[in-house]
Design an enzyme around this catalytic site. Structure first.
Site, PDB file in Angstrom:
ATOM      1  N   SER A   1       0.898  -1.148   0.019  1.00 11.59           N
ATOM      2  CA  SER A   1      -0.089  -0.018   0.122  1.00 11.59           C
ATOM      3  C   SER A   1       0.746   1.270  -0.161  1.00 11.59           C
ATOM      4  CB  SER A   1      -1.046  -0.011   1.214  1.00 11.59           C
ATOM      5  OG  SER A   1      -0.030   0.137   2.386  1.00 11.59           O
TER       6      SER A   1
ATOM      7  N   LYS B   1       0.841   4.881   6.927  1.00  9.55           N
ATOM      8  CA  LYS B   1       0.486   5.739   5.661  1.00  9.55           C
ATOM      9  C   LYS B   1       0.833   7.147   5.623  1.00  9.55           C
ATOM     10  CE  LYS B   1      -2.576   2.456   4.729  1.00  9.55           C
ATOM     11  NZ  LYS B   1      -2.392   1.537   3.654  1.00  9.55           N
TER      12      LYS B   1
END
Length: 295
Positions: A120, A177
């Site tokens: 990701s 993230k």
């Protein structure tokens, strides 16, 4: 009363606790040596993202060498009448407990390693990469699944920072993230363009590469610039984009993965509260697995 070390105990300690083996035998200098050498070896393997780390570490070789070394010392060591406190069972246990507590506090309040399990965050962090996260000032102090303290967050967070945080769906699962929006920001995303408080984020298309892509379309590389920092994100050409506009509430953050079409982030699970933050990524063991694309 004379004492002579037990060879079996010396070997077992040599295999599983090298420094304690040497302390048991009364060899302080060797104990210091066997304490630091495995740490240095692990640090080198970690820093260079050794591909064999999942199945093997050279610290195993050190343990075997230490076990043989300890056996030879125990076999040839003469009986002694005075035995130092650190070679006795209570001394060894006390030293081990001090080490465990020190490591727990270090991981909980200062630095903790993490491993990237997914793609990701490509191309910034590849699958299997190891990261070092600084934790002081983020208020979420835990290690090895043990929560020690929940404090007030004092660390400064900037757009573009890579944060590790507890999943909103399962707090036992850490996510990493990139911070896109800060408390009070209005974030809009449309046609692969981010807008912060109405202003477009400066971007530059770098090109398309099929390396590492799981589709025939390859990856579109784009640089984004937040303030004085820049990073690269990737998109799948032709993939339909999800447009949105949100205003971030107080003490919350909006995060996104750099692999924009293959990331579960704030677009799906919402804002990340301060109480879920674990720390900021300050080191990654390896760079992108993809070939660098220049403008």
């Amino acid at each position: 009363m004379e004492w002579k070390p037990n060879k079996l105990i010396a070997v077992l300690l040599g295999l599983f606790a090298q420094s304690l083996a040497m302390l048991y035998l009364g060899r302080v200098k060797w104990a210091v040596f066997y304490f630091f050498v495995p740490l240095v070896v692990l640090s080198i393997e970690f820093a260079f993202a050794a591909p064999w780390l999942d199945v093997f570490s050279f610290t195993v070789v050190i343990a075997i060498i230490c076990a043989v070394h300890a056996y030879r010392i125990a076999a040839t060591m003469p009986a002694v009448t005075v035995r130092p406190w650190y070679s006795r069972w209570y001394g060894l246990i006390a030293i081990y407990l001090v080490y465990v507590i020190a490591m727990l506090l270090l991981r909980a309040f200062a630095y903790e390693p993490f491993r990237m399990p997914s793609g990701s965050m490509l191309p910034t962090i590849k699958v299997g990469s190891h990261m070092v996260v600084t934790k002081y000032g983020y208020g979420n102090y835990a290690a090895f699944g043990l929560k020690l303290m929940q404090g007030k967050m004092t660390a400064e967070i900037n757009r573009g920072d890579l944060l590790v945080f507890q999943s909103l769906e399962d707090p036992s699962v850490p996510y990493v993230k990139r911070v896109v929006g800060l408390p009070g920001d209005t974030v809009r995303f449309q046609d692969r363009q981010l807008f912060i408080n109405g202003k477009p984020v400066v971007t530059q298309e770098l090109g398309v590469s099929s390396e590492g892509a799981d589709s025939d379309d390859g990856f579109q590389y784009v640089t984004e610039n937040f303030d004085d920092a820049s990073h690269t994100v990737i998109y799948i050409p032709g993939r339909e984009q999800y447009s949105f506009e949100v205003t971030i509430p107080k003490e919350n953050y909006f995060v996104m993965g750099d692999n924009r079409d293959n990331s579960r982030d704030s677009r799906y699970f919402g804002f990340v509260p301060e109480g879920n933050l674990i720390g900021k990524v300050i080191y990654v063991t390896s760079n992108s697995p993809f070939t660098q694309i220049n403008p």
